[in-house]
Scaffold this motif. Structure first.
Motif, PDB file in Angstrom:
ATOM      1  N   ALA A 252      76.026   4.263   7.391  1.00  0.00           N
ATOM      2  CA  ALA A 252      76.073   4.075   8.840  1.00  0.00           C
ATOM      3  C   ALA A 252      75.695   2.645   9.208  1.00  0.00           C
ATOM      4  O   ALA A 252      76.288   2.034  10.112  1.00  0.00           O
ATOM      5  CB  ALA A 252      75.148   5.068   9.537  1.00  0.00           C
ATOM      6  N   GLU A 253      74.718   2.103   8.495  1.00  0.00           N
ATOM      7  CA  GLU A 253      74.296   0.719   8.724  1.00  0.00           C
ATOM      8  C   GLU A 253      75.435  -0.248   8.406  1.00  0.00           C
ATOM      9  O   GLU A 253      75.672  -1.220   9.132  1.00  0.00           O
ATOM     10  CB  GLU A 253      73.084   0.412   7.850  1.00  0.00           C
ATOM     11  CG  GLU A 253      72.612  -1.039   7.898  1.00  0.00           C
ATOM     12  CD  GLU A 253      71.526  -1.323   6.864  1.00  0.00           C
ATOM     13  OE1 GLU A 253      70.603  -2.070   7.200  1.00  0.00           O
ATOM     14  OE2 GLU A 253      71.619  -0.820   5.728  1.00  0.00           O
ATOM     15  N   GLU A 256      78.059  -0.014  11.197  1.00  0.00           N
ATOM     16  CA  GLU A 256      77.567  -0.632  12.434  1.00  0.00           C
ATOM     17  C   GLU A 256      77.577  -2.154  12.333  1.00  0.00           C
ATOM     18  O   GLU A 256      77.972  -2.851  13.273  1.00  0.00           O
ATOM     19  CB  GLU A 256      76.158  -0.127  12.758  1.00  0.00           C
ATOM     20  CG  GLU A 256      75.583  -0.683  14.060  1.00  0.00           C
ATOM     21  CD  GLU A 256      76.433  -0.373  15.276  1.00  0.00           C
ATOM     22  OE1 GLU A 256      76.425  -1.190  16.229  1.00  0.00           O
ATOM     23  OE2 GLU A 256      77.124   0.663  15.288  1.00  0.00           O
ATOM     24  N   ARG A 259      81.089  -3.302  12.734  1.00  0.00           N
ATOM     25  CA  ARG A 259      81.554  -3.231  14.137  1.00  0.00           C
ATOM     26  C   ARG A 259      81.029  -4.408  14.951  1.00  0.00           C
ATOM     27  O   ARG A 259      81.748  -4.986  15.768  1.00  0.00           O
ATOM     28  CB  ARG A 259      81.109  -1.914  14.769  1.00  0.00           C
ATOM     29  CG  ARG A 259      81.893  -0.700  14.283  1.00  0.00           C
ATOM     30  CD  ARG A 259      81.541   0.530  15.080  1.00  0.00           C
ATOM     31  NE  ARG A 259      82.266   1.695  14.586  1.00  0.00           N
ATOM     32  CZ  ARG A 259      81.696   2.847  14.265  1.00  0.00           C
ATOM     33  NH1 ARG A 259      80.390   3.004  14.408  1.00  0.00           N
ATOM     34  NH2 ARG A 259      82.413   3.865  13.837  1.00  0.00           N
ATOM     35  N   GLU A 260      79.764  -4.740  14.736  1.00  0.00           N
ATOM     36  CA  GLU A 260      79.169  -5.827  15.515  1.00  0.00           C
ATOM     37  C   GLU A 260      79.778  -7.182  15.142  1.00  0.00           C
ATOM     38  O   GLU A 260      79.960  -8.045  16.002  1.00  0.00           O
ATOM     39  CB  GLU A 260      77.653  -5.848  15.289  1.00  0.00           C
ATOM     40  CG  GLU A 260      76.938  -4.672  15.929  1.00  0.00           C
ATOM     41  CD  GLU A 260      75.431  -4.735  15.732  1.00  0.00           C
ATOM     42  OE1 GLU A 260      74.948  -5.732  15.149  1.00  0.00           O
ATOM     43  OE2 GLU A 260      74.740  -3.786  16.167  1.00  0.00           O
TER      44      GLU A 260
END
Length: 276
Positions: A252-253, A256, A259-260
């Motif tokens: 998940a990290e 994320e 995405r950023e």
């Protein structure tokens, strides 16, 4: 006679003939006779496809011989043909088969061999990976200067001896730095996965010269060199590696962080491809 579920699972099959068949499928489905550049979009790099140029065709990878649906979130499962403002045809591969899926190396490198069969002379490989250098930050893109293949495997079969000196093109890395002079570079280390590396394994990679740890790219780069392609590699540092980063790692990290960073790194990649 064995009933093979996938054409590349048959050990008597010619993987290059299957790649040629896949290239023929891409020609038929996209209407593009040949491609000049191929790019594999790893975790965090997906938006680059929107910025490279005008999309001519987007096709599900599963409609092309030898391709499978990606097992990993962050990979779109399509092949896209794009024409750059400079008139180059780019094959964008959003369907990567990872070594840890257990399908064998032939299927891992099939996309690269197919890209070469479409005519692509340049292969751009991207990934999301862990950083060993403490000065690197999540969301930072770095160039791959070399690799350590710790899979204990190879896409080369039989007495096939391929020189891997300067595997990741110095010329293309220099070109990328004309777009972003701040780009750092490092040695990518491919582990088998799918588990993340232990802190001790990260320290081992560091001791033998690694700066980046991940689960893709090295086997694909070897296949690209065998096909005579010029290779450019990019890693998105999604996190610091185990033991360097003090908190537990998670997929998940990774997603994320991708995405950023996606708007910035996708623009960078599109500009680099436009300069090729």
């Amino acid at each position: 006679m064995a009933d093979w579920n996938h054409p590349l699972d048959d050990p008597s099959a010619d993987p290059f003939a299957i790649a040629a068949e896949a290239a023929s499928d891409i020609h038929r489905l996209t209407g593009v006779e040949r491609h000049d550049i191929a790019v594999t979009l790893g975790s965090g790099w997906g938006k680059a496809a929107e910025l490279i140029g005008e999309t001519v065709a987007t096709i599900p990878a599963t409609e092309v011989t030898g391709f499978s649906k990606p097992a990993l979130e962050g990979h779109v499962g399509t092949l896209r043909s794009i024409v750059t403002p400079g008139g180059k045809n780019v094959l964008v591969i959003g369907a990567r088969t990872h070594y840890y899926e257990g399908h064998g190396v032939r299927r891992v490198v099939h996309s690269v061999r197919t890209a070469a069969a479409t005519g692509a002379a340049t292969m751009v490989l991207t990934n999301g990976a862990g950083g060993i250098r403490e000065t690197w930050k999540p969301g930072q893109p770095v160039l791959i200067s070399d690799h350590l293949n710790l899979t204990a495997d190879s896409p080369l079969e039989g007495a096939t001896f391929i020189d891997l000196t300067d595997l990741y093109s110095a010329r293309l890395r220099d070109l990328a730095r004309t777009i972003d002079p701040s780009l750092d570079e490092g040695v990518y280390t491919q582990f088998r996965g799918p588990h993340y590396e232990t802190p001790a394994e990260v320290q081992m990679a560091k001791a033998i010269g690694g700066h980046i740890v991940g689960m893709s790219t090295a086997l694909e780069a070897i296949a690209a060199r065998q096909a005579g392609m010029e290779i450019l590699g990019f890693s998105l540092i999604t996190n610091l590696a185990a033991g360097i980063q003090k908190t537990p790692l998670s997929h998940a990290e990774v997603i994320e962080a991708g995405r950023e960073a996606e708007p910035v790194i996708s623009d960078l990649l599109a500009r680099v491809i436009g300069a090729l």
